[in-house]
Design an enzyme around this catalytic site. Structure first.
Site, PDB file in Angstrom:
ATOM      1  N   GLN A 208       0.841  -1.198   0.000  1.00 51.31           N
ATOM      2  CA  GLN A 208       0.000   0.000   0.000  1.00 51.31           C
ATOM      3  C   GLN A 208       0.873   1.243   0.000  1.00 51.31           C
ATOM      4  O   GLN A 208       1.139   1.830   1.043  1.00 51.31           O
ATOM      5  CB  GLN A 208      -0.898  -0.031   1.247  1.00 51.31           C
ATOM      6  N   PHE A 209       1.349   1.645  -1.181  1.00 50.25           N
ATOM      7  CA  PHE A 209       2.273   2.785  -1.260  1.00 50.25           C
ATOM      8  C   PHE A 209       1.640   4.082  -0.764  1.00 50.25           C
ATOM      9  O   PHE A 209       2.336   4.994  -0.328  1.00 50.25           O
ATOM     10  CB  PHE A 209       2.816   2.953  -2.686  1.00 50.25           C
ATOM     11  N   THR A 210       0.318   4.197  -0.792  1.00 45.54           N
ATOM     12  CA  THR A 210      -0.327   5.445  -0.385  1.00 45.54           C
ATOM     13  C   THR A 210      -0.209   5.715   1.113  1.00 45.54           C
ATOM     14  O   THR A 210      -0.532   6.816   1.561  1.00 45.54           O
ATOM     15  CB  THR A 210      -1.810   5.476  -0.806  1.00 45.54           C
TER      16      THR A 210
END
Length: 150
Positions: free
Chosen positions: A78-80
């Site tokens: 989950q890069f966000t």
């Protein structure tokens, strides 16, 4: 590395309308990897996750770990989680690691969780458009950052 840990009764992840990971009782973990992260960050988080006493014992007290209950883990990249919202209204993801850094750390975390838990880890597909569904149990949601070990 940042993680959002959710105690769940069930969770699954789909890619292109196909289920690629699915668990019953256990933990859904969203993991965000940034450029400065190293394997020691993953080691610290895995150790905390496996031993974290957030499941109810026979008296209804959160006193047992995912390992104690023989629970499952679903790990989703989950890069966000590394979004910067300091300027303007459009988040910046400049701190999120590029795949050449993030993929080896994500795969290492999967292997380490699996080894320490003593069973395979379910996972999402790195970089894919995923649809995640869960039944949060409690709800119990914990956020941890390996850079601020509180």
């Amino acid at each position: 590395m940042k993680v959002v840990i959710q105690r769940v009764s069930a969770a699954q992840v789909e890619v292109n309308q196909q289920v690629v990971g699915e668990i019953t009782q256990g933990l859904l973990i969203l993991v965000g990897i940034e450029n400065e992260d190293v394997f020691e960050d993953a080691d610290w988080l895995v150790n905390k996750i496996i031993q974290m006493r957030i499941f109810n014992d026979e008296n209804g007290v959160m006193n047992v770990s995912v390992k104690d209950i023989n629970g499952n883990i679903l790990l989703i990249s989950q890069f966000t989680l590394h979004a910067s919202t300091k300027k303007g209204n459009r988040p910046s993801y400049i701190k999120a690691a590029k795949p050449e850094i993030a993929v080896p750390l994500y795969e290492y975390m999967i292997q380490k969780l699996s080894f320490d838990l003593g069973q395979p880890i379910q996972k999402g597909q790195f970089g894919a458009d995923m649809k995640v569904s869960l039944l949060n149990d409690g709800p119990v949601t914990i956020v941890m950052d390996s850079k601020s070990r509180e």
